[in-house]
Design a protein around this motif. Structure first.
Motif, PDB file in Angstrom:
ATOM      1  N   PRO A  92     -11.894   8.451   2.250  1.00 53.53           N
ATOM      2  CA  PRO A  92     -11.975   9.898   2.468  1.00 53.53           C
ATOM      3  C   PRO A  92     -11.071  10.726   1.547  1.00 53.53           C
ATOM      4  CG  PRO A  92     -10.658   8.903   4.178  1.00 53.53           C
ATOM      5  CD  PRO A  92     -11.191   7.764   3.330  1.00 53.53           C
ATOM      6  N   VAL A  93     -10.144  10.097   0.840  1.00 53.41           N
ATOM      7  CA  VAL A  93      -9.212  10.846   0.004  1.00 53.41           C
ATOM      8  C   VAL A  93      -9.922  11.573  -1.142  1.00 53.41           C
ATOM      9  CG1 VAL A  93      -7.180  10.663  -1.489  1.00 53.41           C
ATOM     10  CG2 VAL A  93      -7.279   9.408   0.652  1.00 53.41           C
ATOM     11  N   PRO A  94     -10.832  10.945  -1.897  1.00 50.88           N
ATOM     12  CA  PRO A  94     -11.525  11.702  -2.953  1.00 50.88           C
ATOM     13  C   PRO A  94     -12.338  12.868  -2.401  1.00 50.88           C
ATOM     14  CG  PRO A  94     -11.809   9.372  -3.333  1.00 50.88           C
ATOM     15  CD  PRO A  94     -11.168   9.518  -1.990  1.00 50.88           C
ATOM     16  N   GLN A  95     -12.909  12.707  -1.209  1.00 49.83           N
ATOM     17  CA  GLN A  95     -13.668  13.803  -0.612  1.00 49.83           C
ATOM     18  C   GLN A  95     -12.745  14.975  -0.284  1.00 49.83           C
ATOM     19  OE1 GLN A  95     -15.686  12.071   2.717  1.00 49.83           O
ATOM     20  NE2 GLN A  95     -16.716  10.554   1.450  1.00 49.83           N
ATOM     21  N   ALA A  96     -11.568  14.684   0.231  1.00 45.05           N
ATOM     22  CA  ALA A  96     -10.608  15.744   0.538  1.00 45.05           C
ATOM     23  C   ALA A  96     -10.112  16.408  -0.736  1.00 45.05           C
ATOM     24  CB  ALA A  96      -9.441  15.171   1.331  1.00 45.05           C
ATOM     25  N   LEU A  97      -9.887  15.620  -1.788  1.00 47.74           N
ATOM     26  CA  LEU A  97      -9.455  16.194  -3.062  1.00 47.74           C
ATOM     27  C   LEU A  97     -10.513  17.121  -3.646  1.00 47.74           C
ATOM     28  CD1 LEU A  97      -7.753  13.133  -4.781  1.00 47.74           C
ATOM     29  CD2 LEU A  97      -6.644  15.185  -3.913  1.00 47.74           C
ATOM     30  N   VAL A  98     -11.773  16.728  -3.540  1.00 47.17           N
ATOM     31  CA  VAL A  98     -12.850  17.551  -4.083  1.00 47.17           C
ATOM     32  C   VAL A  98     -12.997  18.843  -3.285  1.00 47.17           C
ATOM     33  CG1 VAL A  98     -15.354  17.655  -4.377  1.00 47.17           C
ATOM     34  CG2 VAL A  98     -14.095  15.691  -5.198  1.00 47.17           C
ATOM     35  N   LEU A  99     -12.877  18.771  -1.969  1.00 42.87           N
ATOM     36  CA  LEU A  99     -12.944  19.995  -1.173  1.00 42.87           C
ATOM     37  C   LEU A  99     -11.826  20.960  -1.547  1.00 42.87           C
ATOM     38  CD1 LEU A  99     -13.928  18.692   2.363  1.00 42.87           C
ATOM     39  CD2 LEU A  99     -15.273  20.119   0.833  1.00 42.87           C
ATOM     40  N   THR A 100     -10.638  20.438  -1.754  1.00 42.60           N
ATOM     41  CA  THR A 100      -9.524  21.276  -2.179  1.00 42.60           C
ATOM     42  C   THR A 100      -9.774  21.846  -3.569  1.00 42.60           C
ATOM     43  OG1 THR A 100      -8.056  19.887  -0.876  1.00 42.60           O
ATOM     44  CG2 THR A 100      -7.025  21.324  -2.500  1.00 42.60           C
ATOM     45  N   ALA A 101     -10.311  21.036  -4.462  1.00 41.34           N
ATOM     46  CA  ALA A 101     -10.590  21.495  -5.827  1.00 41.34           C
ATOM     47  C   ALA A 101     -11.668  22.572  -5.848  1.00 41.34           C
ATOM     48  CB  ALA A 101     -11.010  20.318  -6.698  1.00 41.34           C
ATOM     49  N   ILE A 102     -12.649  22.482  -4.953  1.00 47.06           N
ATOM     50  CA  ILE A 102     -13.697  23.505  -4.886  1.00 47.06           C
ATOM     51  C   ILE A 102     -13.094  24.854  -4.498  1.00 47.06           C
ATOM     52  CG2 ILE A 102     -15.713  24.246  -3.566  1.00 47.06           C
ATOM     53  CD1 ILE A 102     -16.570  21.292  -3.530  1.00 47.06           C
ATOM     54  N   VAL A 103     -12.219  24.851  -3.513  1.00 46.71           N
ATOM     55  CA  VAL A 103     -11.587  26.097  -3.076  1.00 46.71           C
ATOM     56  C   VAL A 103     -10.719  26.682  -4.191  1.00 46.71           C
ATOM     57  CG1 VAL A 103      -9.936  27.062  -1.439  1.00 46.71           C
ATOM     58  CG2 VAL A 103     -11.669  25.460  -0.647  1.00 46.71           C
ATOM     59  N   ILE A 104      -9.948  25.836  -4.853  1.00 47.99           N
ATOM     60  CA  ILE A 104      -9.071  26.308  -5.925  1.00 47.99           C
ATOM     61  C   ILE A 104      -9.893  26.828  -7.103  1.00 47.99           C
ATOM     62  CG2 ILE A 104      -7.377  25.567  -7.641  1.00 47.99           C
ATOM     63  CD1 ILE A 104      -6.249  23.715  -5.457  1.00 47.99           C
ATOM     64  N   SER A 105     -10.967  26.144  -7.472  1.00 41.76           N
ATOM     65  CA  SER A 105     -11.787  26.601  -8.596  1.00 41.76           C
ATOM     66  C   SER A 105     -12.511  27.900  -8.261  1.00 41.76           C
ATOM     67  CB  SER A 105     -12.779  25.526  -9.024  1.00 41.76           C
ATOM     68  OG  SER A 105     -13.741  25.319  -8.015  1.00 41.76           O
ATOM     69  N   PHE A 106     -12.903  28.093  -7.000  1.00 40.22           N
ATOM     70  CA  PHE A 106     -13.526  29.357  -6.610  1.00 40.22           C
ATOM     71  C   PHE A 106     -12.531  30.504  -6.753  1.00 40.22           C
ATOM     72  CE2 PHE A 106     -14.511  32.563  -3.374  1.00 40.22           C
ATOM     73  CZ  PHE A 106     -15.761  32.953  -3.824  1.00 40.22           C
ATOM     74  N   ALA A 107     -11.307  30.293  -6.297  1.00 41.24           N
ATOM     75  CA  ALA A 107     -10.288  31.339  -6.415  1.00 41.24           C
ATOM     76  C   ALA A 107      -9.946  31.613  -7.877  1.00 41.24           C
ATOM     77  CB  ALA A 107      -9.039  30.935  -5.644  1.00 41.24           C
TER      78      ALA A 107
END
Length: 113
Positions: free
Chosen positions: A70-85
């Motif tokens: 689950p760690v890569p999935q959590a990293l990608v979710l965080t990266a999506i939010v950061i890239s949107f901002a």
């Protein structure tokens, strides 16, 4: 499946790099977005592609190779939010720069053709 994913990641990376080197600011922002999508897909692919596998290990002794990390999935979710901002911030800076200079070229000068 892995070959299709590798081709998609390569196409996104190549398109992102090509747009990153364009003279207009909006194209640079789109290139950064495509590069972030490529990196997100790469991180998900690094976490093993498995379908119909639970992400959480249950009680008892089980084989962890049967579960998805689950760690890569959590990293990608965080990266999506950061890239949107980051994209929203870049677009605001792009609009302010265009309003001040009257052009959206990266160097601030239009080419006379």
């Amino acid at each position: 499946m892995e070959a299709v994913l590798a081709l998609a990641i390569g196409a996104l990376t190549a398109s992102g790099l090509w747009l990153l080197f364009r003279p207009r600011t909006f194209q640079v922002v789109l290139g950064l977005c495509l590069l972030s999508y490529a990196v997100n897909l790469f991180i998900v692919a690094a976490g093993r592609l498995r379908t119909d596998a639970p992400p959480i290990v249950g009680k008892g002794t089980v084989d962890p190779a049967q579960f998805v990390d689950p760690v890569p999935q959590a990293l990608v979710l965080t990266a999506i939010v950061i890239s949107f901002a980051t994209t929203a911030l870049l677009l605001v800076v792009l609009l302010a720069s265009r309003g001040l200079t009257g052009t959206d070229h990266v160097d601030g000068e239009e080419d006379d053709l």
